[in-house]
Design an enzyme around this catalytic site. Structure first.
Site, PDB file in Angstrom:
ATOM      1  CG  HIS A 126      -2.134  -0.990   0.762  1.00  0.00           C
ATOM      2  ND1 HIS A 126      -2.219  -2.255   1.284  1.00  0.00           N
ATOM      3  CD2 HIS A 126      -3.120  -0.873  -0.141  1.00  0.00           C
ATOM      4  CE1 HIS A 126      -3.249  -2.866   0.732  1.00  0.00           C
ATOM      5  NE2 HIS A 126      -3.813  -2.057  -0.128  1.00  0.00           N
ATOM      6  CG  ASP A 164      -5.511  -8.282  -1.821  1.00  0.00           C
ATOM      7  OD1 ASP A 164      -4.492  -8.573  -1.182  1.00  0.00           O
ATOM      8  OD2 ASP A 164      -6.215  -7.289  -1.570  1.00  0.00           O
ATOM      9  CB  CYS A 175      -9.855  -1.560  -9.393  1.00  0.00           C
ATOM     10  SG  CYS A 175     -10.242  -2.706  -8.064  1.00  0.00           S
TER      11      CYS A 175
HETATM   12  C1  PEP Z   1      -6.474  -5.122  -5.150  1.00  0.00           C
HETATM   13  O1  PEP Z   1      -6.313  -5.960  -4.266  1.00  0.00           O
HETATM   14  O2  PEP Z   1      -6.137  -5.300  -6.336  1.00  0.00           O
HETATM   15  C2  PEP Z   1      -7.070  -3.813  -4.838  1.00  0.00           C
HETATM   16  C3  PEP Z   1      -7.360  -2.967  -5.778  1.00  0.00           C
HETATM   17  O3  PEP Z   1      -7.271  -3.523  -3.532  1.00  0.00           O
HETATM   18  P1  PEP Z   1      -6.095  -3.107  -2.538  1.00  0.00           P
HETATM   19  O4  PEP Z   1      -4.861  -2.821  -3.346  1.00  0.00           O
HETATM   20  O5  PEP Z   1      -6.573  -1.900  -1.811  1.00  0.00           O
HETATM   21  O6  PEP Z   1      -5.948  -4.292  -1.659  1.00  0.00           O
HETATM   22 MG    MG Z   2      -7.273  -5.760  -2.359  1.00  0.00          MG
END
Ligand code: PEP
Ligand code: MG
Length: 573
Positions: free
Chosen positions: A177, A446, A493
């Protein structure tokens, strides 16, 4: 390229510069002010957490308040400022170090863990200190490159207050993150550089090459001027692409695509609009919680969602419910130590355990959406859905809240509900989940980590956590086909949406909706204009026949160079 600013794990600069004698009183006042503000935060937290979650969850903040008021703790810090003329930051650093050593000697694991409470308190104090910078803080010339062991999402509050042009961290991976946050601000970042803090000192000149994942310390004049040239070309190209802001993204054979922005706060919406996003495809609401002084209640959340909706390009936004746990934690959700936090009590699982709190978030979103002219432009999605039972449970909660709101005259029943596809179990059985949702959003960050069993934050396994690995491509291909077959709207996403090599393959798989860090939108828009379905299909067919990630990467680098040679500088592995 900038001047290194090294910080420790609680965001305190361990600088040892001595204060001038006449600065000591001001520094003591600065520290007292930080203590007062921190106490205020902690008391507000106790009130709100006990009313929203319960007394037990609030207890931790009473402990934190006690630490701030602890005579031994604060007199140690005052002593360092007074006698050794250290800045308040440096004094905090010193005292935290002493506590860490002291606590590590005990065998009692309960006491050992208490050092994390001291760290939390130091983090709060240091955030308040950074609001009122030292009157004559040792001025580092030029823009700063932050060099740290690791960056936690909870530290963004502090990060936002200092201007950074580059970030280098010892831990973390491409989709951790901290990296995502840096990317969303368009800041070059390199993570997973082991031992970097032993090699760089505050004040060194550092080059951060985010394309190649390189960090150069005190480069020689030739290297420095070569990088200056590259930097000029890079910015020129980015400016050129950003000028296409109002051009609709369409492929060379006329296929329109939707390019949405991933955002974490109101400020990101400005970037999203400047980069020409069609709307917001992912609003990570946990940042509202991570950056809030205490805990936002339903009304505060409602006001935030209302603003986010109003300011999203075209009023179009997909709001994701709380996705805490893993590397994003707030202390009031209880239990902080788990052996496998990413596989454990995170995301929707955590929300289910606090049903009233979860309901308050859903209600706040539905209220804000229900007030708009077209509530169907505000979508809600739920992270980390693993089973059909979970999505059914969520739906029945939403329906109940919609009925309650309808009695108050708020009509929110047209708000679409979606699931985030992040767990391989759900991806494999996607056909059985589709009839229970209005849309799907693939969370590839993820999904890749769970499919490859490789932690997205751990640099030791980053060679496995790769979106272009053959198994990932196969799974994505199948999921996208299934969604298209059932005519269920599908978006991706994860970070790969903004990577040229992955984008070509996803487009070929039939995906037409993408959500990414806003900084990548102009590049992807340009790439789209060079693509045709035919060409993309040929590339995909070959890519799917390759057996290793390295082969896919090499092949795709080659293809990007042929398809859009002008984007060479922006293509990375
Ligand atoms: C993902 O897991 O691809 C996602 C967009 O959510 P995050 O990166 O916030 O876990
Ligand atoms: Mg995620």
């Amino acid at each position: 390229m900038g001047v290194a600013y090294c910080i420790d794990d609680v965001f305190v600069s361990p600088g040892r510069e001595q204060l001038q004698p006449d600065q000591v009183q001001t520094e003591l006042q600065r520290f007292s002010r930080a203590c007062r503000l921190t106490t205020g935060d902690l008391q507000a937290l106790q009130r709100k957490v006990s009313s929203q979650f319960g007394e037990e969850e609030a207890a931790i903040f009473r402990v934190h308040e006690a630490i701030v008021h602890d005579a031994a703790f604060s007199s140690k810090i005052r002593d360092c400022i007074l006698r050794e003329r250290l800045s308040a930051d440096a004094a905090l650093h010193r005292v935290l170090g002493e506590y860490t050593t002291l606590f590590s000697r005990t065998r009692d694991s309960y006491i050992k863990e208490r050092v994390s409470d001291v760290r939390d308190v130091v983090l709060r104090l240091s955030a308040h200190l950074s609001e009122v910078l030292q009157p004559e803080s040792p001025a580092l010339p030029g823009p700063l490159v932050l060099v740290a062991k690791e960056l936690l999402p909870s530290q963004v509050v502090v990060l936002g207050k200092r201007e950074m042009i580059g970030i280098v961290t010892q831990s973390g991976g491409q989709t951790s993150h901290a990296a995502i946050l840096a990317r969303s601000r368009g800041i070059p970042a390199v993570s997973g550089v082991s031992g970097i803090l032993n090699q760089v000192r505050t004040g060194d000149t550092v080059v951060v090459d985010g394309r190649e994942g390189l960090v150069l310390v005190n480069p020689d004049p030739e290297t420095e001027s070569a990088y200056r040239k590259l930097q000029r070309e890079f910015f020129l190209l980015k400016d050129e692409l950003a000028a296409n802001r109002d051009v609709q993204p369409v492929s060379a054979d006329g296929q329109p695509v939707e390019l949405f922005a991933n955002v974490n706060n109101l400020a990101d919406l400005k970037t999203a609009a400047a980069m020409g996003a069609s709307g917001v495809g992912l609003y990570r609401t946990e940042y509202l919680f991570l950056t809030h002084r205490d805990v936002p209640d339903e009304q505060e959340q409602y006001q935030n969602y209302q603003k986010m909706i109003q300011r999203s390009p075209g009023g179009q936004i997909t709001i994701r419910t709380l996705d805490l746990g893993g590397d994003k934690t707030v202390p009031y959700f209880g239990r902080r130590r788990e052996a496998n936090p990413f596989m454990g009590w995170r995301s929707i699982r955590l929300s289910f355990e606090h049903p009233e709190f979860f309901a308050a978030q859903i209600r706040a979103i539905l209220r804000a959406a229900g007030e708009t002219d077209d509530p169907s432009r505000v979508r809600i999605m739920f992270p980390m859905i693993t089973t059909l039972e979970e999505i059914r449970r969520v739906r029945s909660m939403v329906r109940r809240i919609q009925r309650e709101l309808a009695q108050q005259g708020i009509d929110s029943h047209r708000v679409p509900l979606g699931l985030m596809l992040e767990v391989p179990a759900a991806a494999i059985s996607i056909d059985t989940l589709l009839s229970s949702v209005d849309f799907v959003s693939i969370g590839s960050n993820d999904l890749v980590q769970y499919l490859m069993a490789a932690d997205r934050d751990n640099p030791k396994v980053s060679h496995l956590c790769q979106p272009l690995s053959p198994p990932v491509l196969r799974l994505l291909n199948s999921v996208i086909h299934t969604c298209n077959h059932y005519r269920k709207p599908v978006t991706l996403c994860g970070e790969m949406a903004g990577a040229p090599r992955a984008f070509v393959l996803l487009f070929a798989m039939g995906l037409r909706s993408f959500s990414m860090s806003p900084a990548f939108i102009p590049t992807i828009k340009e790439l789209t204009s060079h693509l045709t379905r035919q060409r993309a299909a040929e590339v995909l067919q070959h890519a799917l026949s390759l057996k290793t990630t390295r082969q896919v990467n090499r092949y795709m680098a080659d293809q990007i160079a042929q398809i859009a040679p002008n984007l060479r500088l922006l293509d990375t592995a």
